[in-house]
Design a protein around this motif. Structure first.
Motif, PDB file in Angstrom:
ATOM      1  N   LEU A 200      53.770  25.997  88.542  1.00 60.01           N
ATOM      2  CA  LEU A 200      55.028  26.762  89.596  1.00 60.01           C
ATOM      3  C   LEU A 200      56.972  26.540  89.451  1.00 60.01           C
ATOM      4  O   LEU A 200      56.818  25.670  88.443  1.00 60.01           O
ATOM      5  N   GLN A 201      57.051  27.777  89.446  1.00 63.41           N
ATOM      6  CA  GLN A 201      58.357  28.323  88.611  1.00 63.41           C
ATOM      7  C   GLN A 201      59.229  28.127  90.083  1.00 63.41           C
ATOM      8  O   GLN A 201      59.217  29.282  90.789  1.00 63.41           O
ATOM      9  N   VAL A 202      60.214  27.616  90.563  1.00 64.24           N
ATOM     10  CA  VAL A 202      61.220  27.543  91.684  1.00 64.24           C
ATOM     11  C   VAL A 202      62.523  27.901  90.967  1.00 64.24           C
ATOM     12  O   VAL A 202      63.074  27.234  89.924  1.00 64.24           O
ATOM     13  N   SER A 203      62.718  28.964  91.821  1.00 68.81           N
ATOM     14  CA  SER A 203      64.069  30.075  91.364  1.00 68.81           C
ATOM     15  C   SER A 203      64.974  29.458  92.698  1.00 68.81           C
ATOM     16  O   SER A 203      64.536  30.225  93.900  1.00 68.81           O
ATOM     17  N   PRO A 204      66.466  29.208  93.015  1.00 69.03           N
ATOM     18  CA  PRO A 204      66.953  29.868  93.703  1.00 69.03           C
ATOM     19  C   PRO A 204      67.722  31.575  93.943  1.00 69.03           C
ATOM     20  O   PRO A 204      67.981  31.508  95.079  1.00 69.03           O
ATOM     21  N   TYR A 205      67.588  31.276  93.035  1.00 68.26           N
ATOM     22  CA  TYR A 205      67.427  33.731  93.139  1.00 68.26           C
ATOM     23  C   TYR A 205      65.864  33.940  93.258  1.00 68.26           C
ATOM     24  O   TYR A 205      65.246  34.297  91.898  1.00 68.26           O
ATOM     25  N   ASN A 206      66.493  35.767  93.402  1.00 63.05           N
ATOM     26  CA  ASN A 206      65.199  36.268  93.005  1.00 63.05           C
ATOM     27  C   ASN A 206      65.289  37.099  91.685  1.00 63.05           C
ATOM     28  O   ASN A 206      66.139  37.577  90.816  1.00 63.05           O
ATOM     29  N   ILE A 207      64.577  36.834  90.860  1.00 61.60           N
ATOM     30  CA  ILE A 207      64.219  37.407  89.613  1.00 61.60           C
ATOM     31  C   ILE A 207      64.182  38.578  88.910  1.00 61.60           C
ATOM     32  O   ILE A 207      64.940  39.623  88.215  1.00 61.60           O
ATOM     33  N   PHE A 208      63.103  38.834  90.015  1.00 61.69           N
ATOM     34  CA  PHE A 208      62.739  40.680  89.395  1.00 61.69           C
ATOM     35  C   PHE A 208      63.803  41.839  90.865  1.00 61.69           C
ATOM     36  O   PHE A 208      63.696  41.183  92.088  1.00 61.69           O
ATOM     37  N   PRO A 209      64.228  42.587  90.474  1.00 57.78           N
ATOM     38  CA  PRO A 209      64.966  43.237  89.012  1.00 57.78           C
ATOM     39  C   PRO A 209      65.310  42.326  88.486  1.00 57.78           C
ATOM     40  O   PRO A 209      66.326  41.599  89.064  1.00 57.78           O
ATOM     41  N   LYS A 210      65.095  42.129  87.118  1.00 60.84           N
ATOM     42  CA  LYS A 210      66.316  40.740  86.248  1.00 60.84           C
ATOM     43  C   LYS A 210      67.684  41.592  86.052  1.00 60.84           C
ATOM     44  O   LYS A 210      67.611  42.405  85.903  1.00 60.84           O
ATOM     45  N   ASN A 211      69.095  41.107  87.080  1.00 59.15           N
ATOM     46  CA  ASN A 211      69.913  41.391  86.110  1.00 59.15           C
ATOM     47  C   ASN A 211      71.604  40.679  85.833  1.00 59.15           C
ATOM     48  O   ASN A 211      72.465  41.069  86.116  1.00 59.15           O
TER      49      ASN A 211
END
Length: 403
Positions: free
Chosen positions: A14-25
């Motif tokens: 599991l990877q937890v990110s504070p930001y949406n990654i898709f779409p990458k910008n």
């Protein structure tokens, strides 16, 4: 906390990110995906983003179509983007003030109440990679999963450099340092963008933690041959997300571009990425505001040289490897080239950050065909050899058998 012993085959990661990654910008998006997708070849990888519906609407504002999909997939990684208003409250505050403050509040909310879907994923995961420090302590303490803290920068140093006269600055910085220290003491492994960051963490907190340095990189498929420009190169590019260090860099670029135009009247600079939004009212013939682009490699290939006069921030500049992979010779500040091992006049042209001196360096690269060709070829070969996510796959996998 460490979970019970198991082999490193077909793990649930599991990877937890504070930001949406898709779409990458942003460069941070590139790094988050770059850490995950090499692992997806051998393991089950799911990413959970602690954003909500308002964030998705904001990020896609102005797009031809808007997607509110909860589940997306790319390169073997499944990403969940919840449509929770609760998770969006900190982001709204961040948009109204500063994103750093929003993520700080987000950590407080999530630490008080883990969403049910994230709770299920934490129980499912053998390994949890947590991007940035905000949620490391809670997940490490509450779940039987091996926690890897993936640091994009020494966040307390970054905030110290960009907060300026932010209200309650000292109290906020103290809280951020506490969160960062708790992340380091709670995690089982640490991934940093450079050995310098590993050393900095040790100096600042005197904490011993197994560490792995993985510099900012790009995928191998990004490296493509670029036709070498010999006749009248006149178009530069700067790439950046809408962050204060990039905003300040663009201000220097505007001044330097005007100076270069005094001797090279056709010279202009395009600003690619969301940092363009900060200069939406700018109207100058020599500055072209491009904004977000979907195909970064194709866009960068259209320019003659790349610029990076950044003098503040944390981690290392992903844009440098973006430039190299696209075959662009680079004029950069010394700070902008940090963490990669680039040599002046070998892989990049390093300049002082004074706008006149930076303009002189741009002129040097424009006027010296041999130097431009040398830097272009050397930097692309150097980056292709040393800075691809695929090249660090084995290093990432080496962390897992220790569980």
């Amino acid at each position: 906390m460490p979970c019970s012993s198991f082999t490193n085959q077909n793990m649930n990661i599991l990877q937890v990110s504070p930001y949406n990654i898709f779409p990458k910008n942003t460069g941070g998006d590139e790094r988050t995906q770059g850490i995950a997708y090499p692992l997806a070849e051998d393991h089950h990888v799911i990413r959970y983003c602690t954003n909500g519906i308002l964030t998705k609407l904001y990020e896609q504002w102005g797009s031809d179509s808007i997607s509110l999909d909860y589940k997306l997939e790319m390169n073997g990684v499944t990403e969940y983007q919840p449509n929770s208003l609760l998770l969006d409250l900190p982001n709204v505050i961040g948009y109204l003030s500063m994103s750093q403050f929003g993520k700080f509040i987000s950590s407080k909310i999530l630490n008080m109440r883990i969403p049910s879907d994230l709770d299920s994923l934490c129980r499912w995961a053998d390994v949890t990679i947590i991007e940035r420090p905000w949620f490391v302590k809670t997940i490490s303490n509450d779940y039987d999963t091996h926690v890897i803290y993936s640091s994009h920068d020494v966040v307390s140093d970054l905030y110290d450099s960009v907060l300026g006269d932010f209200p309650l600055r000292d109290a906020f910085l103290k809280s951020v340092k506490n969160i960062e220290e708790e992340a380091l003491t709670s995690a089982d492994h640490l991934i940093c963008v450079s050995e310098e960051d590993v050393v900095r963490y040790h100096e600042k907190y005197s904490i011993e933690i197994p560490s792995l340095s993985i510099p900012n990189s790009v995928s191998q498929e990004r490296f493509a041959e670029k036709e070498y420009v010999t006749n009248d190169p006149n178009h530069a590019v700067f790439l950046g997300a809408n962050r204060k260090p990039n905003q300040n860099a663009v201000k220097k670029i505007i001044e330097s571009t005007q100076i270069v135009r005094e001797t090279h009247p056709r010279f202009k600079t395009s600003i690619v990425g969301s940092v363009s939004n900060h200069f939406a009212d700018l109207d100058m013939d020599c500055i072209n505001l491009v904004g977000y682009v979907e195909d970064l490699g194709d866009t960068l290939s259209k320019f003659d040289i790349a610029l990076n006069p950044v003098t503040e921030g944390g981690g290392s500049s992903v844009k440098m490897i973006d430039y190299c992979s696209s075959g662009l010779p680079i004029v950069t500040s010394e700070f902008g080239s940090r963490g990669f091992g680039f040599k002046d006049r070998e892989h990049v042209l390093i300049s002082e950050t004074d706008t006149t001196q930076f303009a002189d360096a741009i002129r040097t690269l424009l006027d010296n065909d041999d130097l431009r060709r040398k830097i272009q070829q050397n930097s692309q070969e150097f980056a292709c050899k040393n800075y691809t996510w695929e090249g660090y796959k084995d290093d990432l996998l080496d962390i897992l058998p220790d569980i």
